[in-house]
Design an enzyme around this catalytic site. Structure first.
Site, short mmCIF file in Angstrom:
data_model
loop_
_atom_site.label_atom_id
_atom_site.label_comp_id
_atom_site.label_asym_id
_atom_site.label_seq_id
_atom_site.Cartn_x
_atom_site.Cartn_y
_atom_site.Cartn_z
N ASP A 1 0.87 -1.21 0.02
CA ASP A 1 -0.02 0.10 -0.14
C ASP A 1 0.92 1.37 -0.06
O ASP A 1 1.90 1.23 0.72
CB ASP A 1 -0.98 0.09 1.38
CG ASP A 1 -2.14 0.35 0.88
OD1 ASP A 1 -2.59 1.43 0.63
OD2 ASP A 1 -3.11 -0.51 1.20
N ASP B 1 -3.32 4.55 -1.98
CA ASP B 1 -4.44 4.79 -1.27
C ASP B 1 -5.02 6.05 -1.97
O ASP B 1 -4.50 7.05 -2.20
CB ASP B 1 -4.05 5.12 0.00
CG ASP B 1 -5.27 5.27 1.26
OD1 ASP B 1 -5.87 4.30 1.24
OD2 ASP B 1 -5.07 6.37 1.78
N GLU C 1 -6.72 3.36 -5.94
CA GLU C 1 -7.81 3.13 -5.33
C GLU C 1 -8.65 4.52 -5.69
O GLU C 1 -8.48 5.51 -5.47
CB GLU C 1 -7.84 3.27 -3.63
CG GLU C 1 -9.07 3.00 -2.89
CD GLU C 1 -9.29 3.47 -1.68
OE1 GLU C 1 -10.01 3.05 -0.91
OE2 GLU C 1 -8.40 4.32 -1.24
N HIS D 1 -11.11 -3.89 3.08
CA HIS D 1 -11.09 -3.83 4.39
C HIS D 1 -12.17 -2.69 4.57
O HIS D 1 -12.24 -2.33 5.99
CB HIS D 1 -9.86 -3.48 4.88
CG HIS D 1 -9.20 -2.35 4.20
ND1 HIS D 1 -8.69 -2.40 2.81
CD2 HIS D 1 -8.77 -1.26 4.57
CE1 HIS D 1 -8.34 -1.14 2.58
NE2 HIS D 1 -8.27 -0.29 3.66
N ASP D 2 -12.67 -1.99 3.72
CA ASP D 2 -13.68 -0.79 4.00
C ASP D 2 -14.95 -1.02 3.64
O ASP D 2 -15.87 -0.30 3.86
CB ASP D 2 -13.22 0.36 3.11
CG ASP D 2 -11.66 0.97 3.36
OD1 ASP D 2 -11.24 0.98 4.50
OD2 ASP D 2 -11.08 1.18 2.40
C1 NOJ Z 1 -8.68 4.27 2.11
C2 NOJ Z 1 -8.34 3.29 2.81
O1 NOJ Z 1 -8.51 2.05 2.29
C3 NOJ Z 1 -8.95 3.39 4.26
O2 NOJ Z 1 -9.02 2.19 4.98
C4 NOJ Z 1 -8.15 4.33 5.15
O3 NOJ Z 1 -9.22 4.78 6.18
C5 NOJ Z 1 -8.42 5.75 4.12
N1 NOJ Z 1 -8.17 5.43 2.69
C6 NOJ Z 1 -7.73 6.81 4.52
O4 NOJ Z 1 -6.20 6.36 4.32
#
Ligand code: NOJ
Length: 521
Positions: A99, A201, A265, A326-327
């Site tokens: 990442d 990210d 992302e 994970h989000d």
């Molecule tokens: C996206 C990430 O996937 C997430 O987990 C994170 O909280 C935010 N970006 C901030 O970095």
């Protein structure tokens, strides 16, 4: 067919490092744990692992708040273990994607510490500082993605700094040429160590409006339901035209090394996602396609989505698909256990690089976390809206025992009450398990150019079934997916030989409820 290329032909597997395998017994996963489990990933049949951040961090956002871009947090191990992990992975034929978190650092990063020290600091403009607005409030109406204003006042120097996430995650100023070069050098540091690429990210956030104009109100905002950040449309804080220059520069850095990958992302509409391939395909190799994550689970919608995505891709742009991360809530919780099997077939037979999320191969569900045990700052800031991400981050289950073979200590998040059935060991022994299905699919996909690289064509769709083919000059597979819970005749005859079905005793001429099958012509 052109030469094989791992990130195009292969399958990516996301490891959330806190939750994969804990070798030192502190209840939190670590790099040594991941090392021990590399043979599992190789045997499963994936080609690459993407590891969420492992850098030194105060862990306010569990590693997405980086305080040193070139190190390893002691919680996860040290740089020697990272080097050993890379060597072991490569020996097993696995690639490793890290990442990269360019939008913001931690407020404990030495750059920010210096930046906030004085207005004349050499690092001042590496972050985004603004004066109080004439009305005495923050510089504008921009909101943090985790709730509240995106501006925090810093009394020491009498200005506000910008943070599109937590106040402990100050945004870096990508308009500053020296900062940009420093970040490109961070990428080179890891690429030189043998890392095979980056998942970047919130790539779409790196540039912000130079004039700091207010974002306009979002007419669709639902008070008390949506996250507060959605109150405004992120016109001036996301997906700015200038972003493409940064993406192209990151891509050039990655391309200084052979066979590396740049993944972005992007939570954006379809037509904007595909813009990130770059006008001359000089952007991200894989702009993440999250369209399946929010999609209503029905045949017509998904057939239409696959066609719209295929049609929107630039010539030469290679597609990709994601079911979860994970989000976002886990696929098995979104669609149920039966349809999670259909989802596995869909993910691994659509045209494009699939990214799997750890634990989805054993059908892990979101684990409800009582408020007292909530760890995610998003849930703490905006409780009760179902936005919290702890439920999808619970530890991987390896064995049906206390700690699930994840840890011999106390897991950092509770394990869930279905460890006895949803674990790797139990499902490995069961030929009908979801894990066995994933292994069969991955094996089939790896053996077949049509499935990994062939063309996609929708053959038919009705209210419950979607049928498509994947084809090369010499090979053709037909995939039929029943998104419904009734037995149905498929909308077209399924030709060829049945090579895989998600149900035991499949019938001829009928798809059972939630049956997905693959035929070879
Ligand atoms: C996206 C990430 O996937 C997430 O987990 C994170 O909280 C935010 N970006 C901030 O970095």
């Amino acid at each position: 067919m052109s030469e094989p290329l791992w990130w195009r032909d292969g399958v990516i597997y996301q490891v959330y490092p806190r939750s994969f395998a804990d070798a030192n017994g502190d209840g939190i996963g670590d790099l040594q744990g991941i090392r021990y489990k590399l043979p599992y990933l190789a045997e499963l049949g994936v080609d690459a692992l993407w590891i969420s951040p492992i850098y030194p961090s105060p862990m306010a956002d569990f590693g997405y708040d980086v305080s040193d871009y070139r190190g390893i947090d002691p919680l996860f191990g040290d740089i020697e273990t990272m080097d050993a992990l890379l060597a072991d992975a490569h020996a097993l034929g696995l690639k490793v994607i890290l990442d990269f978190v360019p939008n913001h650092s931690s407020d404990e990063h030495p750059w920010f510490r210096d930046s906030r020290r004085s207005r004349s600091s050499a690092y001042r403009d590496w972050y985004i500082w603004r004066d109080t607005a004439p009305d005495g409030g923050p510089p504008n109406n921009w909101l943090s993605n985790f709730g509240g204003s995106a501006w925090t006042f810093d009394a020491a120097t009498g200005q506000y700094y910008l943070h599109l996430f937590l106040d402990k995650q100050p945004d870096l100023n990508w308009r500053h040429p020296v900062l940009r070069e420093a970040m490109y050098d961070v990428m080179r540091f890891w690429l030189r160590r043998g890392v095979d690429g980056f998942r970047v990210d919130v790539l779409y956030h790196v540039m912000k409006d130079e004039a700091f104009r207010d974002n306009p109100p979002n007419p669709a905002y639902r008070e008390g339901i949506d996250s507060e950040a959605n109150r405004f449309l992120p016109v001036h804080t996301a997906d700015l035209p200038e972003t493409m220059g940064i993406v192209a520069a990151m891509r050039s850095v990655v391309d200084e090394f052979p066979e590396r990958v740049l993944i972005g992302e992007l939570y954006l509409p379809l037509e904007r996602i595909v813009a990130y391939y770059g006008e001359r395909l000089d952007g991200a190799n894989l702009p993440f396609n999250f369209l399946l994550i929010g999609a209503p689970w029905n045949a017509r919608f998904i057939a239409d989505l696959a066609q719209r995505y295929e049609a929107a891709l630039p010539v030469g742009g290679w597609p990709n698909w994601v079911l979860g991360n994970h989000d976002k809530p886990r696929i098995a919780s979104r669609v149920g256990d039966a349809q999670a099997r259909v989802a596995a077939v869909l993910l691994l037979t659509l045209r494009g690089t699939p990214t799997m999320y750890y634990g989805d191969e054993i059908g892990m569900h979101d684990v409800p976390i009582p408020f007292a045990e909530v760890r995610d700052p998003f849930e703490r800031n905006e409780p009760g809206k179902g936005l919290g991400r702890d439920p999808q981050r619970t530890p991987m289950r390896w064995y049906p025992r206390e700690g699930a073979g994840f840890t011999r200590g106390i897991p950092w998040l509770r394990m869930g009450d279905d460890v006895a059935t949803r674990n790797v060991a139990t499902q490995s022994d069961d030929p009908d398990s979801l894990l066995s299905l994933y292994k069969s699919l991955l094996r089939l996909r790896r053996q077949s150019e049509a499935l990994s690289r062939g063309d996609f064509r929708l053959l038919a769709v009705d209210d419950s079934v979607m049928v498509y083919e994947r084809r090369t000059a010499s090979e053709c597979y037909v995939v039929a997916l029943n998104f419904g819970d009734q037995s149905v005749a498929p909308p077209v005859m399924l030709p060829g030989d049945l090579v895989l079905s998600t149900v035991s005793d499949p019938l001829t001429g009928t798809l059972k409820p939630a049956e997905a099958r693959i035929h070879r012509l």
